[in-house]
Scaffold this motif. Structure first.
Motif, PDB file in Angstrom:
ATOM      1  N   HIS A 130      -8.366  -5.008  -1.304  1.00 12.25           N
ATOM      2  CA  HIS A 130      -7.752  -6.305  -1.089  1.00 12.25           C
ATOM      3  C   HIS A 130      -8.655  -7.207  -0.247  1.00 12.25           C
ATOM      4  O   HIS A 130      -9.612  -6.743   0.362  1.00 12.25           O
ATOM      5  CB  HIS A 130      -6.372  -6.148  -0.442  1.00 12.25           C
ATOM      6  N   GLN A 175      -3.885   9.522   0.788  1.00 16.80           N
ATOM      7  CA  GLN A 175      -3.445   8.133   0.695  1.00 16.80           C
ATOM      8  C   GLN A 175      -4.618   7.177   0.895  1.00 16.80           C
ATOM      9  O   GLN A 175      -5.636   7.528   1.501  1.00 16.80           O
ATOM     10  CB  GLN A 175      -2.374   7.810   1.741  1.00 16.80           C
ATOM     11  N   SER A 176      -4.436   5.955   0.401  1.00 16.39           N
ATOM     12  CA  SER A 176      -5.456   4.934   0.575  1.00 16.39           C
ATOM     13  C   SER A 176      -4.806   3.560   0.646  1.00 16.39           C
ATOM     14  O   SER A 176      -3.641   3.401   0.294  1.00 16.39           O
ATOM     15  CB  SER A 176      -6.449   4.977  -0.585  1.00 16.39           C
ATOM     16  N   LEU A 177      -5.594   2.601   1.119  1.00 11.36           N
ATOM     17  CA  LEU A 177      -5.188   1.201   1.040  1.00 11.36           C
ATOM     18  C   LEU A 177      -5.830   0.628  -0.207  1.00 11.36           C
ATOM     19  O   LEU A 177      -7.013   0.869  -0.476  1.00 11.36           O
ATOM     20  CB  LEU A 177      -5.673   0.407   2.258  1.00 11.36           C
ATOM     21  N   LYS A 178      -5.076  -0.127  -0.961  1.00  9.36           N
ATOM     22  CA  LYS A 178      -5.607  -0.756  -2.164  1.00  9.36           C
ATOM     23  C   LYS A 178      -6.710  -1.742  -1.784  1.00  9.36           C
ATOM     24  O   LYS A 178      -6.687  -2.328  -0.697  1.00  9.36           O
ATOM     25  CB  LYS A 178      -4.483  -1.504  -2.888  1.00  9.36           C
ATOM     26  N   ALA A 210     -11.105  -1.683   1.673  1.00 12.71           N
ATOM     27  CA  ALA A 210     -10.116  -0.638   1.408  1.00 12.71           C
ATOM     28  C   ALA A 210     -10.381   0.534   2.342  1.00 12.71           C
ATOM     29  O   ALA A 210     -11.462   0.642   2.935  1.00 12.71           O
ATOM     30  CB  ALA A 210     -10.201  -0.172  -0.046  1.00 12.71           C
ATOM     31  N   PHE A 224      -4.914  -8.877  -3.841  1.00 10.70           N
ATOM     32  CA  PHE A 224      -5.251  -7.517  -4.269  1.00 10.70           C
ATOM     33  C   PHE A 224      -6.219  -7.590  -5.447  1.00 10.70           C
ATOM     34  O   PHE A 224      -6.104  -8.445  -6.310  1.00 10.70           O
ATOM     35  CB  PHE A 224      -3.994  -6.732  -4.612  1.00 10.70           C
ATOM     36  N   HIS A 283       0.813  -1.216   0.000  1.00 11.77           N
ATOM     37  CA  HIS A 283       0.000   0.000   0.000  1.00 11.77           C
ATOM     38  C   HIS A 283       0.853   1.276   0.000  1.00 11.77           C
ATOM     39  O   HIS A 283       0.341   2.366  -0.212  1.00 11.77           O
ATOM     40  CB  HIS A 283      -0.917   0.020   1.225  1.00 11.77           C
TER      41      HIS A 283
END
Length: 114
Positions: free
Chosen positions: A45, A40-43, A86, A111, A16
């Motif tokens: 998954h 920002q972000s988390l992909k 996410a 992912f 990430h």
């Protein structure tokens, strides 16, 4: 007694590309502290174990399956295993989250999309 201070822990390399630090790693559970800077972000998954997210500070948007919700500090969000999820920091301050996975995953995170 084992004592860990977040600021003294190394940032872990992760897919990430966010600040992620391991607070606890045992076969029964894993706790990671994440900091997502504004934008920002988390992909998206899928994790092979149940996950609980505790928002320490800031505000963000969490998406689990087909649902999404704006959340803020002192909120706990549960995500069952095998569901796409996410996080997004659309705010102007860092979003700090504790990620609790139980038990420790033995299979890889998958992912989804880009």
């Amino acid at each position: 007694m084992i004592v860990r201070t977040l600021g003294k822990l190394e940032v872990m390399q992760n897919a990430h590309n966010v600040d992620a630090r391991s607070l606890y790693d045992h076969e029964t559970a894993v706790i990671t502290a994440l900091t997502l800077q504004p934008g920002q972000s988390l992909k998206r998954h899928i994790t092979p174990v149940d996950v609980a997210f505790y928002v320490v500070s800031g505000k963000g948007v969490v998406a689990i399956g087909d649902e999404s919700c704006a959340v803020e500090a002192d909120t706990l969000v549960e995500s069952p295993k095998g569901i796409v999820h996410a996080w997004y920091n659309e705010g102007t301050v860092p979003l700090r989250i504790l990620v609790i996975k139980a038990p420790r995953p033995t299979n890889a995170t998958v992912f989804v999309g880009s």
